[in-house]
Design a protein around this motif. Structure first.
Motif, short mmCIF file in Angstrom:
data_model
loop_
_atom_site.label_atom_id
_atom_site.label_comp_id
_atom_site.label_asym_id
_atom_site.label_seq_id
_atom_site.Cartn_x
_atom_site.Cartn_y
_atom_site.Cartn_z
N THR A 46 0.83 -1.21 0.00
CA THR A 46 0.00 0.00 0.00
C THR A 46 0.87 1.26 0.00
O THR A 46 0.36 2.36 -0.14
CB THR A 46 -0.92 0.03 1.23
N ALA A 47 2.18 1.07 0.16
CA ALA A 47 3.16 2.16 0.09
C ALA A 47 4.51 1.50 -0.14
O ALA A 47 4.63 0.27 -0.09
CB ALA A 47 3.16 2.99 1.37
N LEU A 48 5.54 2.32 -0.40
CA LEU A 48 6.86 1.77 -0.67
C LEU A 48 7.90 2.19 0.37
O LEU A 48 9.08 1.91 0.21
CB LEU A 48 7.33 2.20 -2.07
N VAL A 49 7.44 2.84 1.43
CA VAL A 49 8.31 3.26 2.53
C VAL A 49 7.62 2.91 3.85
O VAL A 49 6.42 3.16 4.00
CB VAL A 49 8.60 4.78 2.49
N ILE A 51 7.69 4.29 6.72
CA ILE A 51 7.66 5.38 7.68
C ILE A 51 6.37 5.39 8.50
O ILE A 51 6.36 5.80 9.65
CB ILE A 51 7.87 6.75 6.98
N GLY A 52 5.27 4.89 7.91
CA GLY A 52 4.00 4.92 8.64
C GLY A 52 3.21 3.63 8.56
O GLY A 52 2.07 3.57 9.01
N ASN A 53 3.80 2.58 7.99
CA ASN A 53 3.10 1.32 7.82
C ASN A 53 4.12 0.19 7.77
O ASN A 53 5.14 0.32 7.07
CB ASN A 53 2.28 1.35 6.53
N LEU A 123 9.04 9.13 13.15
CA LEU A 123 8.77 7.76 13.57
C LEU A 123 8.07 7.74 14.93
O LEU A 123 7.13 6.96 15.14
CB LEU A 123 10.08 6.97 13.65
N LYS A 124 8.52 8.58 15.82
CA LYS A 124 7.91 8.64 17.15
C LYS A 124 6.45 9.08 17.07
O LYS A 124 5.62 8.68 17.88
CB LYS A 124 8.70 9.60 18.03
N ARG A 125 6.12 9.83 16.04
CA ARG A 125 4.78 10.40 15.94
C ARG A 125 3.82 9.52 15.14
O ARG A 125 2.65 9.39 15.52
CB ARG A 125 4.88 11.80 15.30
N ILE A 126 4.27 8.91 14.02
CA ILE A 126 3.31 8.26 13.12
C ILE A 126 3.57 6.78 12.86
O ILE A 126 2.73 6.10 12.27
CB ILE A 126 3.24 8.99 11.76
N HIS A 127 4.70 6.27 13.28
CA HIS A 127 5.03 4.87 13.00
C HIS A 127 4.27 3.96 13.96
O HIS A 127 4.17 4.25 15.15
CB HIS A 127 6.53 4.66 13.14
N PRO A 128 3.71 2.82 13.48
CA PRO A 128 2.93 1.94 14.36
C PRO A 128 3.69 1.48 15.61
O PRO A 128 3.10 1.33 16.67
CB PRO A 128 2.60 0.75 13.46
N GLY A 448 -6.64 4.42 12.82
CA GLY A 448 -5.96 4.75 11.58
C GLY A 448 -4.53 4.27 11.51
O GLY A 448 -3.95 4.26 10.43
N VAL A 449 -3.94 3.88 12.64
CA VAL A 449 -2.56 3.39 12.64
C VAL A 449 -2.58 1.87 12.55
O VAL A 449 -3.06 1.20 13.47
CB VAL A 449 -1.80 3.84 13.90
N PRO A 450 -2.10 1.30 11.45
CA PRO A 450 -2.20 -0.15 11.27
C PRO A 450 -1.28 -0.93 12.18
O PRO A 450 -0.23 -0.45 12.59
CB PRO A 450 -1.81 -0.33 9.79
#
Length: 533
Positions: A46-49, A51-53, A123-128, A448-450
């Motif tokens: 669903t993405a190639l980085v 950073i958030g998934n 990463l601290k803010r949006i990474h699972p 929203g955070v997988p």
């Protein structure tokens, strides 16, 4: 000619030493430049980085472009990547990294400490997992372009193993820091990185193309001229593609387990289990604790009694794996609690619990009906769902199996929360604080955070145990904290942990050096080379 004993020994000893010589071995296996490597993916990213998934399909590709500060050997000892040196203060509150000089982003901009500081903050803010991985990072200093200092409020004994490319990707600040939503940044789908491969195109549902980076900092790597990632969602087709040479490399056992014995006899294929020690997984049944049925403790107890892990491992997973009663995988031997479940397989008890809960059987034998959502990213999901449908019918729970693509699954479970229970997998990674805490920590219930706290589990005692373990530097005390956590979770069953799958990488014999580090095929593949055609 007859040889005397001395001549015989000298001749054979010389041959043995020659064969063992590192120089001779290096010359015999010198990497060949050029060629195209085709990597198989069983599901569409669903993405190639990352950073958030952290879906497996994204882990497969992210590091090819977007690197990390460190890489790790099979025993998780750190090695240089974008950082060339590192140190930890005696009190564990200060991590200092010296960055590699002369590295450029693929758009030509210089890589600096500002990129690292920005990435770790992101990463601290949006990474699972980043929310708890970097929870103790109080501040980040960049005294110069090639030095980064992390200041911690409390020790984080696991942190030095968290800097691999897929877990802590370093992204370009100048691309992300524009005031927009980082999860919607175009770079997530067309990445600019520092890695050995340049992103070229992504044809959805078909393939991704990466070209060799001619300016890569670790010259003469990469050795291959092109990397093509092919999406093959049908496991039978994947087996055929590997067997015929249509694809060169697949990992995490991308073929039907029933085909493995046959494929192991194919002379052109090689099988490898190394390169999986950075991330042990646990396959689990995850309950939605907000669901009208599964919020009932007795219903969850009944389901636990209706599930036979031995049958699951032998029949569903063809014996490839290890039974796990705990959310901490058996592969993490230091922390795993092997104590059997307090809810052994017992259909009579399961039926009694459902009666006690007030769910009587109807004329058709059904107590209630629920949908079961299958994680499409996991290869074992459909087989496991079939087993659960059959076994739960025996206690009067009618299950409808529901499938969707990865994006739809993630939205349903983690954003809409429109589900009853689901088959899922959990990457434990290298430490329970990083891989396990996110699933049970009440503060990690973030819509929203997988792959976070999808059950909506909330137990203050568990929160305290996890938080204490995250900062405990005494190894024995840390083990005890995790043991108490496992015992509580085993009793309360917010989910049902079933087994640790065995991951097997399958490669064509022409492919070399694909799994040299703890993260195997998820690494940047800079060392991979192919035999000459």
């Amino acid at each position: 000619m007859k040889l005397d004993r001395r001549t015989f020994l000298l001749t054979h000893l010389s041959g043995a030493l020659l064969a063992a010589s590192p120089l001779v071995r290096a010359q015999a296996s010198s990497p060949v430049r050029g060629g195209t490597l085709t990597l198989l993916l069983p599901s569409e990213p669903t993405a190639l980085v990352t950073i958030g998934n952290v879906a497996t399909s994204i882990l497969s590709v992210s590091a090819k472009v977007t690197e990390g500060l460190l890489k790790y050997d099979y025993d998780l000892n750190p090695q240089p990547q974008l950082a060339t040196a590192w140190s930890i203060s005696p009190d564990g509150l200060r991590y200092t990294f010296t960055l590699r000089q002369g590295v450029k982003w693929h758009d030509g901009k210089p890589f600096t400490s500002a990129d690292v500081a920005y990435s770790i903050g992101l990463l601290k803010r949006i990474h699972p997992r980043g929310r708890n991985t970097y929870a103790n990072v109080l501040g980040i200093d960049t005294p110069d372009d090639h030095t980064v200092v992390l200041r911690l409020s409390k020790p984080a004994p696991y942190l030095i193993r968290a800097f691999v490319a897929t877990e802590s990707p370093i992204v370009p600040k100048h691309v992300y820091d524009n005031g927009g939503d980082p999860l919607a940044n175009p770079n997530n789908n067309a990445p600019i990185g520092t890695g050995p491969f340049l992103f070229k195109e992504w044809v959805r549902g078909s393939h991704i193309v990466y070209a060799r980076n001619p300016d890569y900092w670790d010259a003469p790597k990469p050795y291959i001229g092109q990397l093509i990632v092919r999406v093959v969602t049908d496991q039978a087709a994947a087996a055929n593609d590997l067997e015929t040479g249509a694809v060169d490399l697949g990992y995490r056992t991308p073929v039907p387990l029933s085909d493995l014995d046959r494929l192991k006899k194919v002379r052109t294929l090689r099988f490898e289990t190394k390169g999986n020690s950075y991330s042990f997984n646990v396959t689990r049944l995850e309950f939605n604790l907000d669901d009208p049925y599964f919020k009932d403790f007795k219903v969850r107890q009944a389901v636990a009694h209706a599930v036979d892990r031995n049958v699951i491992l032998k029949v569903v997973n063809f014996g490839y794996g290890t039974i796990s009663y705990s959310p901490i995988a058996p592969g993490l031997k230091t922390y795993n609690d092997p104590t059997p479940t307090p809810y052994p397989y017992d259909l009579k008890r399961a039926n009694a619990l459902l009666d006690e809960a007030g769910y009587k059987r109807g004329a058709d034998g059904v107590r209630f009906k629920v949908p079961l959502d299958v994680n499409p990213i996991a290869s074992d999901g459909a087989r496991l769902a079939d087993y659960l449908r059959i076994t739960l019918a025996r206690v009067g729970i009618a299950v409808t199996v529901r499938a969707q693509d990865p994006a739809g699954f993630i939205k349903r479970i983690y954003t809409d929360r429109d589900f009853s229970f689901t088959t899922n997998g959990a990457s434990n990674l290298f430490d329970p604080t990083v891989g396990v805490q996110r699933l049970y920590w009440s503060k990690n219930f973030i819509k929203g955070v997988p792959f976070s706290n999808g059950t909506h589990y909330n137990n203050p005692q568990v929160d305290r145990l996890l938080e204490d373990a995250a900062v405990e530097n005494d190894p024995a005390k840390r083990v005890q904290l995790f043991k108490e956590f496992q015992q509580i979770v085993a009793r309360e069953i917010p989910d049902l942990n079933l087994y640790q799958p065995e991951f097997i990488t399958i490669a064509n014999q022409r492919v070399h050096d694909h799994s040299l580090t703890a993260d195997g095929v998820e690494s940047n593949l800079a060392d991979v080379y192919l035999d000459k055609a």
